[in-house]
Design a protein around this motif. Structure first.
Motif, short mmCIF file in Angstrom:
data_model
loop_
_atom_site.label_atom_id
_atom_site.label_comp_id
_atom_site.label_asym_id
_atom_site.label_seq_id
_atom_site.Cartn_x
_atom_site.Cartn_y
_atom_site.Cartn_z
N TYR A 21 -10.64 16.96 3.33
CA TYR A 21 -12.15 16.94 3.41
C TYR A 21 -12.48 16.64 4.66
O TYR A 21 -12.14 15.46 5.05
N LYS A 22 -13.46 17.21 5.31
CA LYS A 22 -13.99 16.96 6.54
C LYS A 22 -12.91 16.73 7.57
O LYS A 22 -12.96 15.77 8.36
N ASN A 23 -11.72 17.56 7.76
CA ASN A 23 -10.71 17.82 8.66
C ASN A 23 -9.97 16.34 8.70
O ASN A 23 -9.25 15.98 9.41
N VAL A 24 -9.73 15.70 7.33
CA VAL A 24 -8.88 14.74 7.10
C VAL A 24 -8.25 15.10 5.98
O VAL A 24 -8.61 15.61 4.89
N MET A 25 -6.83 14.91 6.16
CA MET A 25 -5.88 15.42 4.84
C MET A 25 -5.56 14.04 4.28
O MET A 25 -5.25 13.00 4.80
N TYR A 26 -5.32 14.01 2.69
CA TYR A 26 -4.96 12.77 2.09
C TYR A 26 -3.76 13.34 1.15
O TYR A 26 -3.73 14.28 0.52
N VAL A 27 -2.66 12.37 1.28
CA VAL A 27 -1.41 12.77 0.80
C VAL A 27 -0.78 11.42 0.23
O VAL A 27 -0.93 10.36 0.83
N VAL A 28 -0.31 11.46 -1.15
CA VAL A 28 0.27 10.18 -1.63
C VAL A 28 2.11 10.58 -1.50
O VAL A 28 2.43 11.66 -1.98
N THR A 29 2.75 9.49 -1.45
CA THR A 29 4.12 9.65 -1.34
C THR A 29 4.57 9.20 -2.88
O THR A 29 3.89 8.76 -3.73
N GLY A 30 5.98 9.52 -3.10
CA GLY A 30 6.54 9.13 -4.25
C GLY A 30 6.44 7.88 -4.61
O GLY A 30 6.83 7.20 -5.63
N ALA A 31 6.20 6.70 -3.55
CA ALA A 31 6.00 5.40 -3.63
C ALA A 31 4.68 4.79 -3.87
O ALA A 31 4.49 3.78 -3.90
N ASP A 32 3.92 5.95 -4.22
CA ASP A 32 2.38 5.67 -4.23
C ASP A 32 1.64 5.26 -3.16
O ASP A 32 0.74 4.43 -3.19
N ASP A 33 2.21 5.28 -2.06
CA ASP A 33 1.53 5.10 -0.66
C ASP A 33 0.65 6.21 -0.33
O ASP A 33 1.14 7.36 -0.20
N LYS A 79 -5.06 8.13 10.15
CA LYS A 79 -6.10 7.21 10.34
C LYS A 79 -6.04 5.85 9.46
O LYS A 79 -6.80 5.03 10.03
N TRP A 80 -5.67 5.88 8.08
CA TRP A 80 -5.25 4.79 7.67
C TRP A 80 -4.30 5.04 6.32
O TRP A 80 -3.86 6.08 6.14
N VAL A 81 -3.72 3.94 6.22
CA VAL A 81 -2.71 3.87 5.02
C VAL A 81 -2.74 2.98 4.06
O VAL A 81 -3.26 1.72 4.38
N HIS A 82 -2.68 3.22 2.80
CA HIS A 82 -2.80 2.14 1.85
C HIS A 82 -1.23 2.03 1.04
O HIS A 82 -0.65 3.02 0.55
N ARG A 83 -0.77 0.98 1.23
CA ARG A 83 0.68 0.78 0.73
C ARG A 83 0.49 0.10 -0.85
O ARG A 83 -0.08 -0.98 -1.10
N ALA A 84 1.01 0.82 -1.77
CA ALA A 84 0.95 0.40 -3.06
C ALA A 84 1.76 -0.91 -3.51
O ALA A 84 1.69 -1.69 -4.32
N HIS A 85 2.87 -1.11 -2.71
CA HIS A 85 3.66 -2.32 -2.86
C HIS A 85 4.37 -2.42 -4.13
O HIS A 85 4.25 -3.17 -4.90
N LEU A 86 4.75 -1.20 -4.86
CA LEU A 86 5.12 -1.30 -6.18
C LEU A 86 6.23 -2.03 -6.50
O LEU A 86 7.22 -2.33 -5.67
N ASN A 87 6.09 -2.66 -7.75
CA ASN A 87 7.36 -3.40 -8.41
C ASN A 87 8.47 -2.45 -8.30
O ASN A 87 8.62 -1.84 -9.29
N GLN A 88 9.64 -2.89 -7.46
CA GLN A 88 10.77 -1.97 -7.33
C GLN A 88 11.72 -2.06 -8.65
O GLN A 88 12.77 -1.59 -8.84
N LYS A 89 11.36 -3.03 -9.74
CA LYS A 89 12.19 -3.45 -10.75
C LYS A 89 11.38 -2.76 -11.93
O LYS A 89 12.06 -2.77 -13.16
N ILE A 90 10.58 -1.87 -11.74
CA ILE A 90 9.91 -1.08 -12.90
C ILE A 90 11.07 -0.20 -13.51
O ILE A 90 11.57 0.54 -12.62
N LYS A 91 11.30 -0.20 -14.85
CA LYS A 91 12.31 0.28 -15.57
C LYS A 91 12.04 1.44 -16.38
O LYS A 91 12.69 1.99 -17.02
#
Length: 718
Positions: free
Chosen positions: A103-115, A127-139
């Motif tokens: 959108y408006k020459n900005v690309m938005y993508v999410v990784t498997g870590a939800d970042d 331009k910016w990053v949002h880190r999800a900081h997922l609980n790595q113990k989710i089972k």
């Protein structure tokens, strides 16, 4: 029992409404005041040009671009304009399945870590990053950690997370605007689908069919995150379809039917469409007699109210994990000389189901045919068979059976030709095809109004189903019943299906699985990824391959096509797949006809953690052992997604398996009809097994998808 048939009464009230041409591949005229706002109903219905605003390109989910500057005559010139590494989600447990939005020459993508990343489309700069900081113990995550994309609208970026949260981020800064707990991951609920923004609301489904969830699709206010309505895909008492579940137990409360993908919308009909996943437990139907609506179904509900409008069930009383995780597609097509408003969905069964999207009735014909029965499994007497062609084999040839027969439990025979819907009973086994990975799995197909073809990836592989395991429901624990394991080496098909006949227009056969979404354009090309890391372009009319480019990691994703300052470009995120067994990475590309960057070095398959240009993850060491080849104790190390046995040969008698999980998600070990519980990361479990006869004994991890990804083998008993 009388089968519940599709209800079309409500839909017929809108019979006089005409189709929005832009949502179905036709041209769209702008109003006198100019083009519609991009995130209005009309704007989201337009075919994508300067932007790629939704997971499917538009709310019709066609993944079709009307751009023609990149075409069959020049696509071979495509090279990279830029190539960056995201440094997120590149370990073995992750998969990269998120189609980039623009959108408006900005690309938005999410990784498997939800970042979530906002990338300047001109330069590749972050331009910016949002880190999800997922609980790595989710089972409670099935089938690898992944996200299939984000949604845009109302000045926000929306992402569904594996911890069950729906999060809204400020479009310009990435700061959290609001966060809503859709469902609790501790009870088996996760979110892998890309949400959909439409008319001031955000729609999301939930995953977790392997954990006995009650599936649902929920609408939230895009402004506040407050829940607006909730549609349960397992109907409760008094709702349409509840009588297809037993009256004598509560199996409907944890009956599955997850929603794995992004819905589609027809604004003129006011309907929102999606498909659903398997019933729970996956492989044991003994306690859930009936058709089990709305599992393995295509659904139409009112986009404003969430009220039921119609359904079509693709598999009755599913015991094969033949769910429908691929997105539905809306389009116009001529059938029998008459223009029809269609919806299609490609299923794990290997068929495309083509329906009238106003009524849910088959457009080309779908026949109910008798199928073999297993009374203990409460199997359905008939199953739907679409007229036309399947895009993968639906029986096991004697030659294929001989190629893997030595790895099967002693005495396993090929029954019913290994055909689709071959049942299995407690204490018994059955071979059938497709496997529980498909057919078509999550990967989305595309539709070209120029060729009237649907383009779909397929996976061909036989599967061994073993019956007899009692499924006991406990919230947050796997709830699959029995075991299943893919057999032999998977192969792939990439198929153009004529949407007017449901017959094959052309088909390519691959030596490995086709494990990617497709995107097609008015330039008469169709783009698809390959496990080996190649993004490829084919002639949309005849299937001739025109271009192949090494991205540096498994190309198990879907391309987005848009115009950047007047030049047509292709965005692609290559990160590999835990289930596809491809090389992992974090490679984000932008391609153009005036690009200068050549192919990357192919990613490494060792452990799924090494890729071109990225940091190598530390290796996990298998347990040390001095056990001789014929030991009565076997030490087993488990990682994503492989086993390391201290020996592959033992003597008859009692053998103790000490299984240590050196990975970062739960695993188990099943052999000779016995199984460990799910083993948490860093933990060890012991399994004692008595082998009374020499032979070859297959072993596997029974968590869905793990065996297919490589967690299986054969132990020799002398």
């Amino acid at each position: 029992m009388k089968r519940l048939v599709t209800s079309a009464a409500t839909a017929l009230l809108v019979a006089g409404i005409v189709l929005l041409a832009a949502a179905c591949g036709g041209s769209s005229s702008s109003s006198a005041s100019g083009p519609p706002p991009p995130f209005s109903s009309a704007g989201l219905s337009k075919l994508p040009t300067a932007n790629w605003l939704t997971n499917g390109g538009s709310i019709a989910n066609q993944r079709y671009s009307p751009l023609t500057k990149i075409n069959a005559g020049n696509v071979a010139r495509l090279k990279g304009l830029w190539h960056v590494h995201l440094h997120s989600g590149n370990a073995g447990k992750y998969s990269g399945e998120a189609q980039p939005l623009v959108y408006k020459n900005v690309m938005y993508v999410v990784t498997g870590a939800d970042d979530v990343f906002a990338i300047d489309a001109m330069t590749g700069a972050t331009k910016w990053v949002h880190r999800a900081h997922l609980n790595q113990k989710i089972k409670t995550i099935c089938c690898g950690w992944t996200s299939r994309g984000v949604a845009l609208g109302a000045g926000k970026v929306y992402v569904g997370q594996l911890d069950g949260k729906l999060v809204a981020l400020d479009l310009k800064t990435g700061r959290v605007a609001w966060s809503t707990q859709v469902a609790r991951y501790q009870q088996g609920y996760t979110i892998t689908n890309a949400p959909l923004y439409y008319n001031g609301r955000v729609y999301t489904g939930v995953s977790g069919g392997e954990y006995g969830i009650r599936g649902r699709l929920t609408a939230f206010s895009a402004k506040t995150g407050k829940e607006v309505w909730r549609f349960y895909t397992i109907p409760g008492p008094g709702h349409v379809g509840h009588n297809t579940w037993p009256a004598g137990n509560n199996s409907w409360k944890h009956g599955g039917a997850p929603v794995w993908q992004t819905p589609a919308v027809d604004p003129k009909l006011g309907l929102l469409y999606f498909s659903t996943g398997n019933g729970s437990p996956d492989f044991n139907g003994s306690a859930r007699a009936g058709d089990n609506l709305f599992t393995s179904s295509i659904m139409a509900i009112d986009a404003k109210t969430g009220k039921y409008r119609w359904h079509f069930q693709e598999v009755h009383h599913d015991i094969w994990d033949y769910d429908a995780p691929s997105p539905v597609v809306l389009f116009n097509v001529s059938v029998g000389g008459q223009e029809r408003q269609a919806i299609a969905q490609a299923s794990k069964t290997g068929w495309v189901y083509i329906l009238d999207r106003k009524t849910g009735k088959p457009l080309i014909g779908i026949d109910e045919r008798p199928v073999p029965q297993a009374p203990a499994q409460k199997t359905a007497a008939t199953q739907p068979y679409p007229r036309g062609d399947a895009f993968v084999d639906q029986s096991v040839s004697p030659q294929a059976f001989r190629s893997f027969a030595a790895t099967l439990p002693k005495g396993t025979r090929l029954v019913n030709g290994g055909r689709i819907f071959t049942p299995y009973t407690p204490g018994g086994t059955a071979l059938t095809t497709p496997s529980d990975l498909g057919g078509d799995d999550w990967f989305p197909m595309s539709y070209s109004p120029k060729t009237s073809n649907l383009y779909v990836c397929g996976l061909e592989q036989a599967q061994l189903y073993a019956g007899g395991k009692t499924a006991v429901f406990k919230a947050g624990k796997t709830f699959v019943g029995s075991t299943a394991a893919a057999q032999g080496t998977p192969a792939g098909t990439f198929t153009a299906i004529d949407a007017s006949t449901n017959k094959i227009a052309w088909q390519k056969h691959f030596s490995d699985s086709c494990y990617s979404g497709s995107t097609t354009t008015a330039g008469n090309i169709v783009l698809v990824g390959r496990n080996g890391g190649q993004l490829q372009a084919y002639n949309a009319t005849n299937g001739n391959r025109l271009w192949s480019f090494q991205t540096g990691a498994g190309a198990n994703n879907t391309a987005s096509v848009f115009s950047l300052h007047g030049k047509e470009v292709v965005a692609f995120y290559a990160a590999g797949s835990a289930l596809g067994g491809s090389a992992h990475g974090d490679d984000l590309w932008l391609f153009g006809l005036d690009g200068k960057l050549g192919p990357a070095r192919p990613g490494s398959l060792t452990g799924g953690v090494q890729h071109a240009g990225a940091q190598k993850a530390p290796k996990k060491k298998a347990p040390k052992t001095n056990a001789p080849a014929n030991a009565s104790t076997v030490n087993v190390g488990a990682t994503e997604f492989r086993f390391t046995f201290s020996t592959q040969t033992v003597h008859t008698g009692t053998v103790t398996f000490k299984v240590t999980n050196n990975g970062s998600i739960p695993h188990n070990l099943s052999i000779n009809g016995q199984q460990t519980p799910n083993i948490d990361p860093g933990s060890t479990a012991t399994l004692k097994v008595n082998f009374t006869k020499p032979g070859s004994y297959p072993y596997l991890c029974t968590i869905p998808g793990h065996a297919e990804a490589g967690m299986k083998g054969v132990l020799k008993v002398k």
